[in-house]
Design an enzyme around this catalytic site. Sequence first.
Site, PDB file in Angstrom:
ATOM      1  N   ARG A  60      68.778  22.469  86.493  1.00  9.71           N
ATOM      2  CA  ARG A  60      69.382  22.731  87.788  1.00  9.71           C
ATOM      3  C   ARG A  60      68.424  22.598  88.959  1.00  9.71           C
ATOM      4  O   ARG A  60      68.727  21.945  89.956  1.00  9.71           O
ATOM      5  CB  ARG A  60      69.999  24.140  87.823  1.00  9.71           C
ATOM      6  CG  ARG A  60      71.359  24.221  87.223  1.00  9.71           C
ATOM      7  CD  ARG A  60      71.582  25.556  86.573  1.00  9.71           C
ATOM      8  NE  ARG A  60      70.775  25.658  85.383  1.00  9.71           N
ATOM      9  CZ  ARG A  60      71.180  25.277  84.177  1.00  9.71           C
ATOM     10  NH1 ARG A  60      72.384  24.849  84.003  1.00  9.71           N
ATOM     11  NH2 ARG A  60      70.377  25.337  83.123  1.00  9.71           N
ATOM     12  N   THR A  61      67.268  23.220  88.857  1.00  9.09           N
ATOM     13  CA  THR A  61      66.396  23.279  90.035  1.00  9.09           C
ATOM     14  C   THR A  61      65.946  21.873  90.430  1.00  9.09           C
ATOM     15  O   THR A  61      66.079  21.463  91.587  1.00  9.09           O
ATOM     16  CB  THR A  61      65.192  24.194  89.739  1.00  9.09           C
ATOM     17  OG1 THR A  61      65.693  25.450  89.294  1.00  9.09           O
ATOM     18  CG2 THR A  61      64.361  24.417  90.984  1.00  9.09           C
ATOM     19  N   LYS A  89      44.631  13.658  80.062  1.00  8.23           N
ATOM     20  CA  LYS A  89      43.255  13.180  79.955  1.00  8.23           C
ATOM     21  C   LYS A  89      42.276  14.216  80.476  1.00  8.23           C
ATOM     22  O   LYS A  89      41.096  13.950  80.638  1.00  8.23           O
ATOM     23  CB  LYS A  89      43.092  11.884  80.754  1.00  8.23           C
ATOM     24  CG  LYS A  89      44.023  10.772  80.337  1.00  8.23           C
ATOM     25  CD  LYS A  89      43.818   9.566  81.247  1.00  8.23           C
ATOM     26  CE  LYS A  89      44.879   8.507  81.001  1.00  8.23           C
ATOM     27  NZ  LYS A  89      44.875   7.481  82.057  1.00  8.23           N
ATOM     28  N   ARG A 111      57.110  23.469  89.617  1.00  7.69           N
ATOM     29  CA  ARG A 111      57.347  24.529  88.624  1.00  7.69           C
ATOM     30  C   ARG A 111      56.204  24.480  87.626  1.00  7.69           C
ATOM     31  O   ARG A 111      55.799  23.402  87.187  1.00  7.69           O
ATOM     32  CB  ARG A 111      58.679  24.299  87.918  1.00  7.69           C
ATOM     33  CG  ARG A 111      58.875  25.218  86.730  1.00  7.69           C
ATOM     34  CD  ARG A 111      60.267  25.113  86.150  1.00  7.69           C
ATOM     35  NE  ARG A 111      61.246  25.736  87.025  1.00  7.69           N
ATOM     36  CZ  ARG A 111      62.537  25.881  86.727  1.00  7.69           C
ATOM     37  NH1 ARG A 111      62.995  25.404  85.575  1.00  7.69           N
ATOM     38  NH2 ARG A 111      63.365  26.465  87.551  1.00  7.69           N
ATOM     39  N   HIS A 139      60.701  32.888  91.783  1.00  3.92           N
ATOM     40  CA  HIS A 139      61.543  31.691  91.862  1.00  3.92           C
ATOM     41  C   HIS A 139      62.357  31.829  93.156  1.00  3.92           C
ATOM     42  O   HIS A 139      63.565  32.070  93.122  1.00  3.92           O
ATOM     43  CB  HIS A 139      62.451  31.649  90.631  1.00  3.92           C
ATOM     44  CG  HIS A 139      63.154  30.350  90.406  1.00  3.92           C
ATOM     45  ND1 HIS A 139      63.229  29.347  91.353  1.00  3.92           N
ATOM     46  CD2 HIS A 139      63.841  29.875  89.317  1.00  3.92           C
ATOM     47  CE1 HIS A 139      63.915  28.338  90.866  1.00  3.92           C
ATOM     48  NE2 HIS A 139      64.289  28.633  89.619  1.00  3.92           N
TER      49      HIS A 139
END
Length: 498
Positions: A60-61, A89, A111, A139
């Site tokens: 969703r986000t 890496k 996120r 959030h």
Amino acid sequence: MGFSLSTESVVSIDSFSREDLQNLIDLAKEFKEKDRKGERYSVDLRDKVLVHAFFEPSTRTRLSFERAMKELGGDVFGFDDPGKTSLKKGESLLMTIKMLEAYHANALVMRHPKAGSVQRVADICNIPVINAGDGPNEHPTQAFLDLFTLNEIHPGIDGIHIGFVGDLKYGRTVRSNIVALPKFDDVVIHWAAHDAFAMPDDLVKLAEDRGIKIFRCDSVDDVLKESEVCYTTRPQKERVVGRYDIAEIAKMVENYKITIDLIRRANPDVRIMHPLPIDTNTEEIEDAVTFSDNQYYLAQAENGIFVRKALLFALLGGIEHRVFEPYVNSALSESNGNLELYRRSGRRKKDGRIIADIEDGFVIDHITLGEGSDLAKELEIDKYRLHILAGLDSTSYDRKEVIKLSNVLGEKDIRRVVLISPEATFSIVSGGKVVYKFRALLCENEACITQDVLEGVPRNFFYDGHEIRCRYCKSPIEPKVKHEGELKRYVKSLPAFE
Ligand code: NCD
């Protein structure tokens, strides 16, 4: 249409005033109304680019930010699988993010599994950074859309009776909601959760201190009876890996499920919200609820688009062509996490009780007893000329271990020491005299980005008037010192959080 926010980056919901939240809700409402009239698309953000960096899964986000940006005429690029980037890496978070900024992004939405990671990135970026979830911490944009949805259910939000059920400990949407709700008047919260997922004391206290009436209930039944709307969350199993397995979690949350029978019995009018996803293993909401009139989580999810449109418009609407600024402010690589300790003046006597054969070098003292050899291993003896001395403590006469190094320990190794032996002290010795002695403070929150040794996020703290807090995840710390004056002097040197 148009207002500016009191913050450029969106790291914590706490930086938003009630007025900001109201403005966002109003603007999102305009976007929703336009959408319903068929006016979904505009060119408001033409030539603007949003980059996303998703280090954790998202449906969703990420996708609603993408839709919001595109519906406003802007462009989106980025990654949602860090395994396919040069992080594999060994590239740092800092360099990864600076690259995204260099590729002509106007804003970043990120996120990440570590608490405080988004604050770190906001510190080193010259574009607005939007927190799409930093570990168990916050959030904020989910909280915006939750507030927008609550405002649809109970216009104005003031006086709302809201329930919280599920994982109230690790759920970041819950944390952001509890921080946001006191910005409205007369909010009453009832909550229920298994002890392992109970709302943390600091969050309950924060709500109470800010004027919320908050009550723990024994059952979901009681929560539903007391609430117009019940906000449910899934157990955040990814935050308790190694602590509980799926079967244990399922058992713990068994009594905290929302079922259609329960709703009918306790409160047939209640609206059920959920940030989603619902976990099919634990089924915190049974399927039948999804097909009922009590279900409000699909409307809530669509609202994400309108709210994110409002946010992107507010952040980027007025910004002209932005040119990449290729420097990183060096002040942000400095740490204020060394708490200077008082030191004895003069050379210590060699009386057999104390360790005094140190002429020049770097000394690690107050090592947790028995950890000396682990530390030595961690620090790779060959790298430093390292020497473990065993003797008696000069004051307590207890056995102790001290590590002497021929050269000053690097920051990453200081952090390795503190992770093993949090009470260790560090001294720079010259000509047999201690010229500087300190305790290296490190945030104690295991989920905090500053505990990642390789990432090397500076150990930075601020003083909020009551407590010393980590700049990044905002957790409080209480450094132990022998002399009160040492702590007072340190607190005085700290900034307030800006
Ligand atoms: C939430 C999250 O990622 O914190 N999901 C979302 O953004 N809608 C909730 C969750 O994952 O449980």
